[in-house]
Design an enzyme around this catalytic site. Sequence first.
Site, PDB file in Angstrom:
ATOM      1  N   HIS A 116     -20.692 -18.548 -17.626  1.00 22.67           N
ATOM      2  CA  HIS A 116     -19.312 -18.914 -17.889  1.00 22.67           C
ATOM      3  C   HIS A 116     -18.409 -17.682 -17.886  1.00 22.67           C
ATOM      4  CE1 HIS A 116     -16.181 -21.488 -19.461  1.00 22.67           C
ATOM      5  NE2 HIS A 116     -15.918 -20.578 -20.384  1.00 22.67           N
ATOM      6  N   CYS A 170     -22.401 -14.471  18.127  1.00 20.63           N
ATOM      7  CA  CYS A 170     -22.186 -14.220  16.699  1.00 20.63           C
ATOM      8  C   CYS A 170     -21.416 -12.924  16.447  1.00 20.63           C
ATOM      9  CB  CYS A 170     -23.532 -14.174  15.976  1.00 20.63           C
ATOM     10  SG  CYS A 170     -23.392 -13.633  14.277  1.00 20.63           S
ATOM     11  N   GLU A 202     -21.049 -23.003 -12.521  1.00 18.12           N
ATOM     12  CA  GLU A 202     -21.697 -23.514 -13.737  1.00 18.12           C
ATOM     13  C   GLU A 202     -21.626 -25.043 -13.810  1.00 18.12           C
ATOM     14  OE1 GLU A 202     -19.718 -22.746 -17.600  1.00 18.12           O
ATOM     15  OE2 GLU A 202     -18.007 -22.038 -16.439  1.00 18.12           O
ATOM     16  N   TYR A 248     -16.464 -27.512  13.279  1.00 25.05           N
ATOM     17  CA  TYR A 248     -16.426 -26.201  12.617  1.00 25.05           C
ATOM     18  C   TYR A 248     -15.312 -25.305  13.178  1.00 25.05           C
ATOM     19  CZ  TYR A 248     -21.288 -26.509  10.758  1.00 25.05           C
ATOM     20  OH  TYR A 248     -22.436 -26.832  10.094  1.00 25.05           O
ATOM     21  N   LYS A 261     -14.814 -14.007  13.458  1.00 27.15           N
ATOM     22  CA  LYS A 261     -14.209 -15.169  12.778  1.00 27.15           C
ATOM     23  C   LYS A 261     -14.049 -14.905  11.285  1.00 27.15           C
ATOM     24  CE  LYS A 261     -16.520 -17.845  10.730  1.00 27.15           C
ATOM     25  NZ  LYS A 261     -17.374 -18.866  11.283  1.00 27.15           N
ATOM     26  N   CYS A 320     -19.253 -15.660  14.693  1.00 24.60           N
ATOM     27  CA  CYS A 320     -19.287 -15.539  13.229  1.00 24.60           C
ATOM     28  C   CYS A 320     -18.597 -14.289  12.677  1.00 24.60           C
ATOM     29  CB  CYS A 320     -20.732 -15.511  12.724  1.00 24.60           C
ATOM     30  SG  CYS A 320     -21.871 -16.519  13.656  1.00 24.60           S
ATOM     31  N   GLU A 337     -11.883 -24.064  11.274  1.00 32.76           N
ATOM     32  CA  GLU A 337     -11.848 -22.643  10.901  1.00 32.76           C
ATOM     33  C   GLU A 337     -10.662 -21.941  11.553  1.00 32.76           C
ATOM     34  OE1 GLU A 337     -16.544 -21.798   9.843  1.00 32.76           O
ATOM     35  OE2 GLU A 337     -15.798 -21.116  11.768  1.00 32.76           O
TER      36      GLU A 337
END
Length: 465
Positions: A441, A49, A446, A184, A57, A54, A188
């Site tokens: 908003h 990681c 939303e 993945y 990346k 991660c 990516e």
Amino acid sequence: MNGLGAGMDFDYDLLVIGAGSGGVRAARMSATYGAKVAIIEEFRVGGTCVIRGCVPKKLYVYASRFSDQFDIAGSFGWQVDASFDWPTLVANKEKEITRLEAAYTANLEKPGLEIIKDRAIVTGPNSIRLVGSGREMSARHLLVATGGHPFIPDIPGAEFGISSNEAFDLPTLPRTILIEGGGYIAVEFATIFAGLGVDTTLIYRGDCVLRGFDEDMRRGLEAGLTARGVRLIYQTTIASLDKVGDAVRANFSDGVSAPYDVVMFATGRRANTAGLGLETAGVKLNEDGSIAVDAYSQSSVPSIYAVGDVTGRAQLTPVAIREGWYFAETLYNGKKLAVDHSVIPTAVFSEPEIGVVGLTEDEAATHGDIDVYVTRFRPMQNTLSTRSDRMILKLITEKDEGRVLGVHILGPGAAEMIQLVGIAVGMGATKADFDRTIALHPTAAEELVTFKAPSYSYRDCKKVA
Ligand code: NDP
């Protein structure tokens, strides 16, 4: 009885093999609860990681997204004359992961546990040997947290290709890259390289990227990748590679050949169990080579536990961390805790980004009568420009405003939204609960609380308007 017993029969209460996300958390928590712990790591503290997963990346994803910002900057009145320098990114990434590695190391040292830089081999249910120093060590419990490694297909010339491990530190930015895989890592890295201006081709054996994800997310990502200039070749594999001058020639399964500066395999990851001595100790492995464990991360040998990618459950850092934490709670804090792997929010840091929690439409449709709410629109940030990318938000619920079974988001901020909406889904929130929430908003999120009638439904597993 808890797991504390060093000083009686063993040198340590716990020996952890591997200082990645799962191992570090387990070691640190166990030491905090009073266990005498040593952690053994042959490479760098932090694991996949932090060092080559991660963290770097995401930094590279940020780097690649500037091109999108520059692309639309003109529509907001900005004039930008931009250029990109790969060595600067690589050097700054290295500085950051070195800083994180030091922080991880300091955190481990705080509760007084020992960090040993060596390779460990399991020699029995309670013992290991260090390959470098030859030292023998014993413990009441062993925790294997050795992670995984990229799987490279066994094809002629595979050695001319790279994996994600090497992609972060390429000496120069390639002009062209071929990436094999549709998961993945493939999407990516296709995002990263295309965003940095590299002519990018993705080759995948299936018929659409991200098998297993919701169809709308897959098709939306496919459109987004294509819009970004990524060439997609489906139902084809790399049959072999050879070297032609400085280029790597890829010979495809359909007989076509083409040269690339770099060919990268993103064809899955496998557990790091080979050569660990686990068979000697009698630890049962799954068919894919990962360690078979129960809900408490205990292997077939009662004194040997395993957490993280090496167990082949969910190859995700937060899952490994949770497994490591619950291991420590179970053994050293008197709380028997099992990780719930059923609701795991996940994100793909592609462009467009994807965030997902819960069931896909296809999965939910087999679970009973469901309603599906979908909206597609241009993200507000792009409305002044000519970009036509669409954002997709999708809610899958039990019929008649019942429980939310799945949320799927494709577009800017998807990962951040899913982390939060994952709380509601985990709590069993209903469509009515979502509707009661006042919209914020103007945001994209939303839309999740303002869906009116379902876009369509499933009754008796059949799609109805
Ligand atoms: P994935 O399992 O996601 O994808 C592997 C891809 O390679 C699939 O498309 C698969 O095809 C293909 N493939 C497998 N074997 C072969 C073969 N022999 N020849 C050709 N193609 C092949 O693995 P990744 O390597 O992308 O990532 C590993 C894991 O790491 C992920 O599963 C994920 O858990 C984790 N990860 C998570 C990230 C995140 O959370 N954002 C980021 C990166 C990794 P098919 O679909 O047909 O099986």
